[in-house]
Scaffold this active site. Structure first.
Site, PDB file in Angstrom:
ATOM      1  CG  HIS A  85       4.080   3.152  -2.822  1.00 34.15           C
ATOM      2  ND1 HIS A  85       3.224   3.808  -1.966  1.00 34.15           N
ATOM      3  CD2 HIS A  85       4.605   4.113  -3.620  1.00 34.15           C
ATOM      4  CE1 HIS A  85       3.234   5.101  -2.220  1.00 34.15           C
ATOM      5  NE2 HIS A  85       4.063   5.325  -3.229  1.00 34.15           N
ATOM      6  CG  ASP A 221       2.007   2.509   1.076  1.00 38.56           C
ATOM      7  OD1 ASP A 221       3.150   2.017   1.105  1.00 38.56           O
ATOM      8  OD2 ASP A 221       1.502   2.999   0.047  1.00 38.56           O
ATOM      9  CB  SER A 655       5.062   8.387  -1.951  1.00 46.30           C
ATOM     10  OG  SER A 655       3.823   8.145  -2.514  1.00 46.30           O
TER      11      SER A 655
HETATM   12  N1  ARG Z   1      -1.006   5.999  -6.050  1.00 39.42           N
HETATM   13  C1  ARG Z   1       0.159   5.960  -5.222  1.00 39.42           C
HETATM   14  C2  ARG Z   1       1.302   6.709  -5.896  1.00 39.42           C
HETATM   15  O1  ARG Z   1       1.062   7.369  -6.860  1.00 39.42           O
HETATM   16  C3  ARG Z   1       0.545   4.571  -4.841  1.00 39.42           C
HETATM   17  C4  ARG Z   1       1.127   3.738  -5.935  1.00 39.42           C
HETATM   18  C5  ARG Z   1       1.582   2.382  -5.514  1.00 39.42           C
HETATM   19  N2  ARG Z   1       0.476   1.471  -5.292  1.00 39.42           N
HETATM   20  C6  ARG Z   1      -0.148   0.729  -6.241  1.00 39.42           C
HETATM   21  N3  ARG Z   1      -1.169   0.005  -5.889  1.00 39.42           N
HETATM   22  N4  ARG Z   1       0.220   0.710  -7.502  1.00 39.42           N
HETATM   23  O2  ARG Z   1       2.468   6.424  -5.901  1.00 39.42           O
HETATM   24  N1  GLU Z   2       1.656   7.669  -4.334  1.00 40.51           N
HETATM   25  C1  GLU Z   2       2.289   8.901  -4.729  1.00 40.51           C
HETATM   26  C2  GLU Z   2       3.818   8.834  -4.655  1.00 40.51           C
HETATM   27  O1  GLU Z   2       4.385   7.798  -4.831  1.00 40.51           O
HETATM   28  C3  GLU Z   2       1.732  10.013  -3.932  1.00 40.51           C
HETATM   29  C4  GLU Z   2       0.366  10.246  -4.378  1.00 40.51           C
HETATM   30  C5  GLU Z   2       0.241  11.521  -5.160  1.00 40.51           C
HETATM   31  O2  GLU Z   2       0.530  11.556  -6.364  1.00 40.51           O
HETATM   32  O3  GLU Z   2      -0.172  12.489  -4.519  1.00 40.51           O
HETATM   33  O4  GLU Z   2       4.492   9.828  -4.545  1.00 40.51           O
END
Ligand code: ARG
Ligand code: GLU
Length: 720
Positions: A85, A221, A655
């Protein structure tokens, strides 16, 4: 008196208990603050192995990736690893209908196939330094906030200039603990970063938004890039002659895995946390800002969903937008639940009551801190109203795509009215608007946006007793007798900014007098009403309150440190390099429910559903599963491990961060947090907060066995 000291003891104990695994620590201070604890938890390397300026250390392999992610160097030829991502934008840009890398994955089978990415950079930290004394030189207690700011800014400019003179590095000084401390960061940025590999989306994004922020998780991922440099191993703009970067350190990759209780740490760039806010601020965020934002985003998402289900084109057009809206929507819901479950506001209130008593017990302290909490209360009273207005303005008004887009033509209108505007200037701006227009309409569906307009306006006006609505919108609505659908229909019928063909024609034949068309366009008029309301009625006041808040928060921070001399404080995340450490650990999300600390390929097969986009299983992966052909990437029990959780304190920006074991070897890639733990940006709970990491063995298995790109694994230093 007795009760008072008992309470203090209880508070102190609760901190000792709950703060053991909490924290995002500065690499430079590890030796002093954390090394003994890290070793007692099982770490076998030293703080000096993690961060050193005298020898190569782990920090030489950690990168800030793009604007908001982390990546790590995993070979001596500049190969780097981050999340799928995080590389999504680059993968998407290289994708077309013929070469659909998003869907099918991409693997460079040799160096010549690695793809350049203009605009993408990665940054290494060369060194950091405590510069608090020099930044605060000449700052006196009698100064106004403004004088103080000016002095600090001037001191910082000198320091940054000094750090970059005679070298090719970048430098930035950043405040910590709300301006109680300052650190200088000297950095090296690389601009030739090429795409090397990415799994197909049904691996890299398996589970999609449905599983996002959730455990148990099965997302592969990750994506791979490579840093290229000039012949002197120095950063350079893209050139076909550039060569792979030779790093000072690259992370060895361990196939040993991680089991419950094992020490782990995360080394990366967490974005923002706010752990030291007063109760009033947490209340403002969770009771006043999040609820309307959650509701408005929820409405928008269901409109997206209904249109995306009807058309493949709309599904592709809105997939990235949907992911963005959904990500923060789900995070806010989780955060609110977590704060409530933790009684975070009540806990902060109790702490503040003790703080007030402590301050009152000593005249000197009383002078410094006695008025702080009541001042916070007053300030957040004003702040809350403004923030609610701002939330609606952004989440309702500006979530209508045509509003932002129409407003972006204001510059063209202004330049056209300028008598002395040169034809070249106008040409240039026009060309920019034309290319912005193409980008906008490529991913735009008018009926969807019209529906969003009607729903957002209806919700905004529906809460008109609690929020200030821009005057221009009120006048406009009056003409439609409160009928939002009719209003939307009229705006979208008349505005050239909702109509690609009409706007193209308009821009192709654009003459200076065209500004009249822009200024009288109904979408432009509404957008201007929204933006001027923001600039005149919200932004300036928020800025003023922010200055006051920052100065209160700075004093509160000093006060808290004096009030709790035994508490180990860590600075809030601010996109600078940090170390979080903890243990691989399971948890109980709710009564009677136990979540194991790892997932396996079995779980992917359990979730498989060929009819649901998020749960389609890659055929080749299924073959390998059926043959149990995992090679050396299988765990000791014969399973293929997909992801694991641990109690490392992380946030957005982490991330792509490496998850390392006691020897400093790579065992995983951080990519998310569990839903029950998302309140950790405001308050951490060791019982519930877990970071989610991809198991590195699954990553290598996908590269090697599934994609047949074993040459990439050969580059790495594998510890079996
Ligand atoms: N929750 C993760 C973050 O905050 C992954 C976000 C990307 N994935 C998604 N399904 N939107 O970045
Ligand atoms: N998916 C998040 C990012 O893009 C990390 C998840 C979190 O917020 O801990 O940094």
């Amino acid at each position: 008196m007795k009760r008072f000291s008992l309470l203090i003891v209880a508070l102190f104990l609760s901190f000792c208990f709950s703060f053991a695994l909490e924290g995002m620590w500065l690499p430079i201070l590890l030796e002093q603050l954390n090394e003994p604890e890290m070793k007692s938890m099982g770490m076998r390397i030293s703080a000096e192995d993690i961060y050193s300026i005298n020898k190569s250390s782990l920090k030489d392999a950690i990168l800030l990736f793009g604007r908001g992610c982390t990546a790590e160097i995993i070979s001596d030829e500049g190969l780097i690893l981050t999340n799928h991502h995080c590389g999504y934008g680059q993968i998407q840009r290289h994708s077309s209908l013929e070469n659909d890398y998003l869907t099918n994955g991409f693997w460079a089978m040799d160096r010549s196939q690695e793809l350049p990415n203009p605009g993408l950079s990665v940054t290494l930290l060369i060194r950091m330094e405590d510069v608090t004394k020099r930044v605060l030189q000449g700052v006196e207690s009698g100064m106004t906030e403004q004088q103080r700011e000016q002095k600090i800014k001037a001191n910082i400019a000198v320091l940054e200039k000094e750090a970059t003179s005679g070298n090719k590095y970048g430098a930035r000084v950043r405040p910590f603990y709300y301006g109680n401390e300052y650190y200088l960061f000297v950095t090296q940025t690389f601009n030739d970063v090429r795409l090397v590999g990415a799994p197909p989306s049904n691996i890299g994004k398996f589970g999609g938004d449905t599983d996002n922020w959730m455990w148990p998780r099965h997302t592969g991922d990750f994506s791979l890039f490579r840093i290229y440099v000039n012949k002197d191993n120095e950063p350079a703009e893209y050139s076909a002659d550039n060569v792979p970067y030779k790093p000072k350190h690259h992370l060895p990759v361990s196939l040993k895995g991680a089991e419950k209780g094992d020490f782990t740490f995360v080394f990366g760039y967490p974005g923002t946390t706010q752990e030291y806010l007063p109760s009033f601020a947490v209340e403002m965020i969770t009771a006043h800002e999040n609820p309307p934002a959650i509701r408005l985003r929820g409405k928008r998402l269901s409109i997206f969903d209904s249109y995306m289900q009807q058309s493949d084109l709309v599904r592709i057009q809105y997939s990235a937008k949907h992911a963005g809206v959904a990500n923060f929507w789900k995070k806010m819901i989780g955060e609110n639940r977590g704060i409530k479950r933790l009684d975070a506001v009540e806990k902060k209130q109790a702490l503040e009551a003790e703080f007030i008593k402590w301050a009152a017990a000593d005249p000197e302290r009383n002078k410094l801190y006695g008025r702080l909490i009541p001042e916070f209360e007053k300030l957040y009273g004003e702040f809350t109203a403004l923030n609610v207005d701002e939330t609606y303005l952004i989440e309702a008004g500006l979530s209508i795509e045509v509003m932002r887009f129409a407003y972006s033509f204001g510059q063209l209108a202004a330049l056209s009215q300028k008598k002395d505007a040169s034809p070249e200037e106008l040409e240039k701006l026009l060309a920019r608007q034309q290319s912005a227009m193409e980008g906008h309409f490529k991913n735009y569906h008018k009926p969807l946006d019209q529906k969003v307009f009607a729903e957002m306006m209806s919700d905004w006006f529906g809460h008109g007793d609690a929020v200030n609505i821009p005057a221009g919108l009120q006048t406009a609505l009056a003409k439609y007798d409160g009928n939002y659908e009719a209003w939307a229909e009229d705006v979208f019928k008349k505005s050239i900014f909702a109509d690609e063909a009409r706007l193209t024609l308009f821009l192709n034949k654009y003459k200076k007098s065209g500004y009249k068309t822009i200024l009288k366009d109904p979408a432009f008029i509404l957008a201007s009403a929204i933006y001027s309301h923001y600039f005149d009625k919200i932004q300036k006041d928020i800025e003023k309150l922010t200055v006051r808040r920052d100065s209160l928060q700075r004093v509160y921070m000093t006060g808290l440190m004096a009030f709790q001399p035994d508490r180990r404080f860590y600075p809030d995340a601010n996109s600078t390099l940090r170390v979080s450490y903890g243990q691989v650990d399971d948890y109980f999300p709710r009564d009677a429910v136990h979540y194991r600390h790892y997932t396996t390929l079995e779980g992917i097969m359990e979730k498989e559903d060929p009819d649901i986009y998020d749960y389609v299983v890659e055929p080749r992966l299924k073959e390998l599963y059926q043959a149990k052909d995992y090679g050396r990437y299988a765990a000791a029990d014969g399973t293929m491990r997909i992801a694991f959780i641990a109690s490392n304190h992380t946030t957005g920006g982490n991330s792509g961060s490496p998850v390392l074991n006691a020897d400093g070897h790579l065992i995983g890639v951080n990519f998310d947090r569990n839903w029950e733990g998302t309140m950790s940006d405001l308050m951490y709970d060791p019982d519930q907060c877990r970071n989610i990491s991809l198991d590195i063995r699954y990553c290598l298995f996908v590269i090697d066995k599934m994609a047949g790109a074993g040459h990439l694994v050969k580059e790495m230093t594998i510890i079996e």
